[in-house]
Scaffold this motif. Structure first.
Motif, PDB file in Angstrom:
ATOM      1  N   ALA A 186       0.827  -1.201   0.000  1.00 39.58           N
ATOM      2  CA  ALA A 186       0.000   0.000   0.000  1.00 39.58           C
ATOM      3  C   ALA A 186       0.861   1.250   0.000  1.00 39.58           C
ATOM      4  O   ALA A 186       1.811   1.364   0.758  1.00 39.58           O
ATOM      5  N   ALA A 187       0.523   2.147  -0.906  1.00 36.70           N
ATOM      6  CA  ALA A 187       1.238   3.409  -0.953  1.00 36.70           C
ATOM      7  C   ALA A 187       0.705   4.321   0.146  1.00 36.70           C
ATOM      8  O   ALA A 187      -0.472   4.271   0.503  1.00 36.70           O
ATOM      9  N   PRO A 188       1.554   5.148   0.718  1.00 32.34           N
ATOM     10  CA  PRO A 188       1.074   6.063   1.749  1.00 32.34           C
ATOM     11  C   PRO A 188       0.110   7.080   1.158  1.00 32.34           C
ATOM     12  O   PRO A 188       0.123   7.357  -0.048  1.00 32.34           O
ATOM     13  N   ALA A 189      -0.745   7.606   2.009  1.00 28.06           N
ATOM     14  CA  ALA A 189      -1.684   8.625   1.550  1.00 28.06           C
ATOM     15  C   ALA A 189      -0.909   9.826   1.027  1.00 28.06           C
ATOM     16  O   ALA A 189       0.153  10.189   1.538  1.00 28.06           O
ATOM     17  N   GLN A 190      -1.428  10.432  -0.019  1.00 30.23           N
ATOM     18  CA  GLN A 190      -0.793  11.603  -0.610  1.00 30.23           C
ATOM     19  C   GLN A 190      -1.814  12.721  -0.724  1.00 30.23           C
ATOM     20  O   GLN A 190      -3.005  12.469  -0.881  1.00 30.23           O
ATOM     21  N   PRO A 191      -1.368  13.943  -0.638  1.00 31.94           N
ATOM     22  CA  PRO A 191      -2.312  15.052  -0.762  1.00 31.94           C
ATOM     23  C   PRO A 191      -2.814  15.196  -2.191  1.00 31.94           C
ATOM     24  O   PRO A 191      -2.035  15.126  -3.143  1.00 31.94           O
ATOM     25  N   MET A 192      -4.114  15.345  -2.322  1.00 33.00           N
ATOM     26  CA  MET A 192      -4.727  15.584  -3.624  1.00 33.00           C
ATOM     27  C   MET A 192      -5.667  16.772  -3.503  1.00 33.00           C
ATOM     28  O   MET A 192      -6.233  17.047  -2.440  1.00 33.00           O
ATOM     29  N   THR A 193      -5.828  17.456  -4.619  1.00 27.90           N
ATOM     30  CA  THR A 193      -6.619  18.687  -4.629  1.00 27.90           C
ATOM     31  C   THR A 193      -7.983  18.439  -5.247  1.00 27.90           C
ATOM     32  O   THR A 193      -8.098  17.788  -6.293  1.00 27.90           O
ATOM     33  N   VAL A 194      -9.013  18.941  -4.598  1.00 29.80           N
ATOM     34  CA  VAL A 194     -10.354  18.924  -5.196  1.00 29.80           C
ATOM     35  C   VAL A 194     -10.357  19.945  -6.333  1.00 29.80           C
ATOM     36  O   VAL A 194     -10.158  21.148  -6.108  1.00 29.80           O
ATOM     37  N   THR A 195     -10.518  19.473  -7.566  1.00 30.47           N
ATOM     38  CA  THR A 195     -10.486  20.379  -8.723  1.00 30.47           C
ATOM     39  C   THR A 195     -11.874  20.785  -9.197  1.00 30.47           C
ATOM     40  O   THR A 195     -12.024  21.792  -9.888  1.00 30.47           O
ATOM     41  N   ALA A 196     -12.895  20.000  -8.844  1.00 29.37           N
ATOM     42  CA  ALA A 196     -14.262  20.352  -9.254  1.00 29.37           C
ATOM     43  C   ALA A 196     -15.247  19.587  -8.398  1.00 29.37           C
ATOM     44  O   ALA A 196     -14.985  18.460  -7.963  1.00 29.37           O
ATOM     45  N   THR A 197     -16.384  20.203  -8.155  1.00 29.05           N
ATOM     46  CA  THR A 197     -17.517  19.526  -7.520  1.00 29.05           C
ATOM     47  C   THR A 197     -18.771  19.880  -8.295  1.00 29.05           C
ATOM     48  O   THR A 197     -18.872  20.987  -8.869  1.00 29.05           O
ATOM     49  N   GLY A 206     -20.722  14.946  -6.952  1.00 27.12           N
ATOM     50  CA  GLY A 206     -19.579  14.479  -7.712  1.00 27.12           C
ATOM     51  C   GLY A 206     -18.344  15.286  -7.339  1.00 27.12           C
ATOM     52  O   GLY A 206     -18.414  16.505  -7.183  1.00 27.12           O
ATOM     53  N   ILE A 207     -17.218  14.602  -7.168  1.00 37.18           N
ATOM     54  CA  ILE A 207     -15.974  15.267  -6.762  1.00 37.18           C
ATOM     55  C   ILE A 207     -14.841  14.777  -7.656  1.00 37.18           C
ATOM     56  O   ILE A 207     -14.651  13.568  -7.828  1.00 37.18           O
ATOM     57  N   ASP A 208     -14.090  15.725  -8.237  1.00 31.31           N
ATOM     58  CA  ASP A 208     -12.897  15.409  -9.009  1.00 31.31           C
ATOM     59  C   ASP A 208     -11.670  15.720  -8.172  1.00 31.31           C
ATOM     60  O   ASP A 208     -11.596  16.780  -7.527  1.00 31.31           O
ATOM     61  N   LEU A 209     -10.712  14.790  -8.194  1.00 28.31           N
ATOM     62  CA  LEU A 209      -9.476  14.936  -7.430  1.00 28.31           C
ATOM     63  C   LEU A 209      -8.285  14.800  -8.369  1.00 28.31           C
ATOM     64  O   LEU A 209      -8.260  13.909  -9.224  1.00 28.31           O
ATOM     65  N   SER A 210      -7.287  15.657  -8.199  1.00 23.80           N
ATOM     66  CA  SER A 210      -6.075  15.611  -9.011  1.00 23.80           C
ATOM     67  C   SER A 210      -4.854  15.772  -8.114  1.00 23.80           C
ATOM     68  O   SER A 210      -4.944  16.305  -7.002  1.00 23.80           O
ATOM     69  N   ARG A 211      -3.715  15.281  -8.616  1.00 22.70           N
ATOM     70  CA  ARG A 211      -2.475  15.454  -7.884  1.00 22.70           C
ATOM     71  C   ARG A 211      -2.037  16.908  -7.924  1.00 22.70           C
ATOM     72  O   ARG A 211      -2.247  17.614  -8.921  1.00 22.70           O
ATOM     73  N   GLN A 212      -1.410  17.320  -6.853  1.00 21.03           N
ATOM     74  CA  GLN A 212      -0.831  18.650  -6.840  1.00 21.03           C
ATOM     75  C   GLN A 212       0.312  18.690  -7.842  1.00 21.03           C
ATOM     76  O   GLN A 212       1.168  17.800  -7.870  1.00 21.03           O
ATOM     77  N   GLN A 229      -8.777  10.164   3.810  1.00 20.19           N
ATOM     78  CA  GLN A 229      -8.544  10.414   5.226  1.00 20.19           C
ATOM     79  C   GLN A 229      -8.930  11.869   5.503  1.00 20.19           C
ATOM     80  O   GLN A 229      -8.209  12.799   5.151  1.00 20.19           O
ATOM     81  N   LEU A 230     -10.089  12.028   6.097  1.00 18.71           N
ATOM     82  CA  LEU A 230     -10.675  13.358   6.239  1.00 18.71           C
ATOM     83  C   LEU A 230     -10.082  14.104   7.437  1.00 18.71           C
ATOM     84  O   LEU A 230      -9.639  13.488   8.422  1.00 18.71           O
ATOM     85  N   PRO A 231     -10.079  15.426   7.379  1.00 17.86           N
ATOM     86  CA  PRO A 231      -9.522  16.222   8.486  1.00 17.86           C
ATOM     87  C   PRO A 231     -10.215  16.008   9.818  1.00 17.86           C
ATOM     88  O   PRO A 231      -9.629  16.285  10.876  1.00 17.86           O
ATOM     89  N   ILE A 276      -7.599  20.512  -0.101  1.00 20.31           N
ATOM     90  CA  ILE A 276      -6.606  19.440  -0.172  1.00 20.31           C
ATOM     91  C   ILE A 276      -7.003  18.324   0.786  1.00 20.31           C
ATOM     92  O   ILE A 276      -7.293  18.564   1.965  1.00 20.31           O
ATOM     93  N   LEU A 277      -7.014  17.102   0.261  1.00 21.60           N
ATOM     94  CA  LEU A 277      -7.389  15.925   1.051  1.00 21.60           C
ATOM     95  C   LEU A 277      -6.294  14.867   0.937  1.00 21.60           C
ATOM     96  O   LEU A 277      -5.638  14.747  -0.104  1.00 21.60           O
ATOM     97  N   ASP A 278      -6.110  14.095   2.004  1.00 15.55           N
ATOM     98  CA  ASP A 278      -5.170  12.974   1.960  1.00 15.55           C
ATOM     99  C   ASP A 278      -5.888  11.761   1.382  1.00 15.55           C
ATOM    100  O   ASP A 278      -6.934  11.332   1.905  1.00 15.55           O
ATOM    101  N   VAL A 279      -5.316  11.214   0.314  1.00 17.40           N
ATOM    102  CA  VAL A 279      -5.966  10.135  -0.433  1.00 17.40           C
ATOM    103  C   VAL A 279      -4.977   8.991  -0.635  1.00 17.40           C
ATOM    104  O   VAL A 279      -3.813   9.213  -0.986  1.00 17.40           O
TER     105      VAL A 279
END
Length: 495
Positions: A186-197, A206-212, A229-231, A276-279
């Motif tokens: 398993a890869a560790p959680a990485q920060p991803m950005t919500v780009t659209a809802t 609907g939520i779009d997530l992309s790498r920083q 992993q939510l805040p 930014i969310l940890d995914v």
């Protein structure tokens, strides 16, 4: 057609093509059986190719036998063609070819009847394909009139070599092949950005997530999910429902549960562009397996993994979708799916029908592979209606468990780290491992998602999860420590 040499050439050519197609079918069957090609998005066409090669071998073998009857030199009778040892010409080599033909016909017939046959019988018949190839090899070597030609010898050596490799691969991997391969580290959680809802319904976001930085995302296959992993400290899994070919973003759909345990409510209130969310992930424990025919059953937000599966199917694949929900206004993607595939999609909205559809009637007579994602009432009903080998379920909540004796303590030995862990009756195996500084990647902690899979080396696990059947887990040698325990006083884990 009057050339006396014509049927001689047809007999030889059709025999060699049948031999080559039979060998190719066996090789392809080995690749499918050992799951070397499992990672491909939709491997059903591979099974089609395996079956096509077998069918070609059968047709060419039939043409070979017909041409021997029409050849003026051999002039076999119908009895000599179909009855072993009835031929005057080299009776034993010819008999081997006849038996090989019958074996090939039985193997191919079992492929067509597979959904109606016991799996053990189907598997036993399929082993006949190895025998058939071997018999054909001896038949060709002892009965052919041109076996001394260099071209014939070259083809024979190639086909016999490939058959030998196939048999060795199947023997060496027969115990290793498993329906539940260990997941990659398993890869560790990485920060991803919500780009659209965007609202999909009044209750589904609907939520779009992309790498920083916009770098490419890892490949995913239909049925995969992300772990967020939510805040607020909660960890939640959401199925991917976008396009696997789009490597720039992941797309999920979040239903606002009523009442919410905190995950969906937080995302509906706080997931805005720029957040930014940890995914972690994607992980997949709900893979689309090869099948001729599919029946998809989705309940509410359970449509998300099913949608990705449907969109991955080739145009000629047979399938249908039964989509069940409270109302069309709350059923994400219902209009889109109905417009794109009106003949395949049936939408059952309870505010229109007043009752849930009769699943027993819908399933009556079907031999399709059934994929279901939805609430417990739906999945448990399907579990009573569909044979386990054809049923694939992803659950929202753990399946009901049969009563077990009171929980008791047990000991765990972690082989790779040479660590001993005591698990008390009041704690989970996962908690005990984490307390011993042996963290295991986990997500739902309810025995649903399969993220915490660990290999078992010795001992008998007490499976309390809802990821797969006990038979599959024991065959794979795995345990899900978030909820499962041990029948024996000790377990040895691959940790």
């Amino acid at each position: 057609m009057t050339d006396p040499q014509l049927w001689w050439y047809v007999a030889r050519a059709s025999g060699l093509v049948a031999w080559a197609a039979m060998t190719g079918s066996v090789l392809w069957g080995v690749l499918l059986a050992t799951r070397v090609l499992r990672s491909i998005d939709n491997p059903a066409w591979l099974q089609d190719l395996h079956r096509w090669l077998g069918g070609t071998a059968l047709i060419m073998a039939g043409l070979h036998m017909l041409s021997l009857m029409l050849d003026g030199w051999t002039h076999f009778s119908l009895t000599e063609i179909f009855v072993p040892l009835a031929a005057a010409y080299r009776p034993w080599p010819v008999a081997l070819g006849i038996v090989a033909f019958y074996l090939l016909a039985a193997v191919y017939g079992s492929s067509l009847l597979r959904p109606k046959m016991p799996r053990r019988l189907w598997k036993a018949l399929h082993y006949g394909s190895y025998i058939s190839v071997i018999l054909v090899s001896f038949h060709a070597g002892w009965s052919g009139s041109d076996v001394g030609a260099w071209g014939y010898r070259l083809v024979a050596f190639i086909l016999l070599g490939l058959t030998t490799v196939a048999v060795l691969v199947r023997v060496l991997t027969s115990t290793a092949a498993t329906p539940l391969p260990p997941p990659p580290q398993a890869a560790p959680a990485q920060p991803m950005t919500v780009t659209a809802t965007y609202p999909l319904t009044r209750e589904v976001l609907g939520i779009d997530l992309s790498r920083q930085g916009g770098t490419e995302l890892p490949v995913w296959t239909p049925g995969a999910h992300l772990t967020l992993q939510l805040p607020n400290g909660l960890v939640r899994c959401y199925s991917l429902c976008g396009d696997p070919a789009d490597r720039s973003r992941y797309r999920i759909a979040v239903h606002l549960a009523a009442p919410s345990r905190g995950g969906s409510a937080w995302l509906h209130a706080n997931a805005v562009p720029g957040k930014i969310l940890d995914v972690s992930g994607p992980d997949n424990h709900f893979m689309l397996e090869p099948a001729e025919d599919y029946l998809f059953v989705a309940g509410g937000i359970g449509i998300t993994p099913i949608k990705a599966m449907i969109e991955a199917l080739p145009a000629h694949r047979r399938w249908r979708l039964v989509y069940i929900g409270r109302s069309r206004a709350t059923m994400a993607f219902s209009r889109e799916l109905k417009q794109r595939w009106p003949q395949h999609v049936s939408v059952y909205a309870r505010d229109e029908t007043g009752v849930r559809p009769d699943l027993a009637r819908i399933l009556d007579g079907t031999t399709a592979a059934v994929y279901c994602c939805g609430p417990a009432s739906m999945t448990e009903e399907l579990a009573t209606l569909v044979p386990a080998p054809r049923l694939h379920i992803e659950r929202f909540t753990p399946a009901p468990q049969q009563p077990y004796p009171p929980r008791r303590a047990f000991e765990v030995t972690c082989r790779r780290s040479n660590t001993h862990v005591h698990v008390s009756e009041h704690q989970s195996l996962l908690d005990a491992l984490e307390r011993a500084q042996l963290p295991v990647h986990s997500s739902c902690r309810e025995g649903i998602c399969g993220a915490c899979q660990v290999g078992v080396i010795a001992g008998q696990p007490q499976h309390l999860d809802s990821v797969a059947s006990e038979e599959d887990k024991d065959r794979a040698g795995v345990i899900y420590p978030c909820v499962s325990r041990s029948h024996t006083t000790s377990l040895t884990l691959d940790l």
